[in-house]
Design an enzyme around this catalytic site. Sequence first.
Site, mmCIF file in Angstrom:
data_model
loop_
_atom_site.group_PDB
_atom_site.id
_atom_site.type_symbol
_atom_site.label_atom_id
_atom_site.label_comp_id
_atom_site.label_asym_id
_atom_site.label_seq_id
_atom_site.Cartn_x
_atom_site.Cartn_y
_atom_site.Cartn_z
ATOM 1 N N LYS A 79 -1.889 -35.601 -8.577
ATOM 2 C CA LYS A 79 -2.536 -36.509 -8.085
ATOM 3 C C LYS A 79 -2.425 -37.766 -8.090
ATOM 4 O O LYS A 79 -3.355 -38.473 -8.722
ATOM 5 C CB LYS A 79 -3.874 -35.946 -8.474
ATOM 6 C CG LYS A 79 -4.471 -35.890 -6.791
ATOM 7 C CD LYS A 79 -5.612 -34.966 -6.935
ATOM 8 C CE LYS A 79 -6.465 -35.273 -5.176
ATOM 9 N NZ LYS A 79 -6.035 -34.979 -4.332
HETATM 10 N N1 PMP Z 1 -2.012 -30.230 -2.560
HETATM 11 C C1 PMP Z 1 -2.455 -31.270 -2.668
HETATM 12 C C2 PMP Z 1 -0.929 -32.092 -2.294
HETATM 13 C C3 PMP Z 1 -3.728 -31.532 -2.526
HETATM 14 O O1 PMP Z 1 -4.122 -32.723 -2.333
HETATM 15 C C4 PMP Z 1 -5.082 -30.937 -3.020
HETATM 16 C C5 PMP Z 1 -6.569 -31.379 -2.927
HETATM 17 N N2 PMP Z 1 -6.696 -32.086 -4.451
HETATM 18 C C6 PMP Z 1 -4.883 -29.685 -3.868
HETATM 19 C C7 PMP Z 1 -3.090 -29.242 -3.522
HETATM 20 C C8 PMP Z 1 -6.065 -28.752 -4.070
HETATM 21 O O2 PMP Z 1 -6.116 -28.756 -4.901
HETATM 22 P P1 PMP Z 1 -8.091 -29.133 -5.208
HETATM 23 O O3 PMP Z 1 -7.998 -27.675 -5.290
HETATM 24 O O4 PMP Z 1 -7.652 -29.256 -6.798
HETATM 25 O O5 PMP Z 1 -8.362 -29.895 -4.272
#
Ligand code: PMP
Length: 317
Positions: free
Chosen positions: A157
Site C-alpha cells: 500500500k
Molecule cells: N485495494 C486497494 C487498492 C485499496 O486501496 C484498499 C483499501 N486499503 C483495498 C483494496 C481494501 O483493503 P482493506 O480492506 O484492507 O482496506
Amino acid sequence: MNEADFIWMNGEIVRWEDARVHVLTHALHYGSGVFEGIRAYETDRGTAVFRHRDHLARLARSAELYYMDLPFTQEKLREATHELIRRNELRSCYIRPIAFRGYGEMGLFPLNTPVEVVIAVWPWGAYLGEEGQRHGIRVKVSSWRRMSPDSFIPQAKACGQYLNSILAKVESAKAGYDEAILLDDQGHVSEGSGENVFVVRDGVISTPPATASILEGITSASVKQIAADLGFEVVERDIARGELFQADEMFLTGTAAEVVPVREVDDHLLGEPGELTQAIQKRFFEAIKGQREEYLEWLDIVDVEQPSVSQEQVGTA
Ligand code: PMP
C-alpha cells in the site's frame, strides 16, 4: 475534510494545523511513502479500532517492500493511535498512518533520506455514500489496467502506486459512475480503485486471487471469514469481465467503503442488494460494532482511562 484537533508526528502530538512538511520532502516528489487506512468504531465496550494490529503489520510489510526502515515499532504506533484518538476525543474515526521519505536528499536513491511517520485521525462517514451502502452503487470497468506486478508491487500500500487508482477513479467519476473496477494486465478482474471485488453466481461467492494484482484487503479477509461462518462457499479465482455483468450479486469491500453492494456494472443492471450481500453486510456491521462474540478479537479497544499527555507538552518537538 473533517478536521480533528491533533496529529501525531514523529513521536509528538502536534496541533492539526502545525503538522507540516518541507516542499522538498522526498515522498512529495517521488511518491516514496506507504500508508494505511483503518477505522475505529463506537461500541458498547468503547472505541474499537478494527483489526488494528493487522493494519499495522501490513504497514510494516509495505515499508519493507520498498526498503524502508520504520523508526517506530508497530506496538508504539498502536499506542500512539490510541493516545491520538483519546486526545481528539473521537468515538469513531478514520485512521491514516503514513510513513514516508522526508527531507534531506533528492534523487531516486532513497535510502539515505530520513523516514517520517505521521498518524492522523478524523471523522469520515461512508466513503461511497449512505445511499450506495443501502441500495448499491454504479461501477464502470476502467480503461486503465491495475498496475502490472512487473512494474510495481500491488501487494504494497504505497503512495505513488495510487496514481494508478486516481486515473481510474477520475475516469469513472467523469463518466458519471460511483466507482471504477480495474482489470489486471491479463484482463482479469482485479479490484476497485480502493476496494476488493466479490461476485456471487449460483450461490457461490468468488473473489480475485493475489495473482490478480490486488491489494490483499483486511476487510476482504474479514468478509471471507464471515461468509464461511454463514455457510457460504467462497472461491478465489480469476474472474472475467463478462461475469460481472451476469452476476447475481456483486459487492466491494474496503476500510473506507466497508461493504458496498453494486447495483450496476457498465450499465448492466444487477439490481438491489441481494440476499448474500445483505447477510454479509449485516454480519460485518455487527462485527465492527462489537455485537458478536466470535469477532471480538478483531477489535482493539481504546482504553479511555489512560492518562493523556498534558496540554503543555503539545508541539514541543
Ligand atoms: N485495494 C486497494 C487498492 C485499496 O486501496 C484498499 C483499501 N486499503 C483495498 C483494496 C481494501 O483493503 P482493506 O480492506 O484492507 O482496506
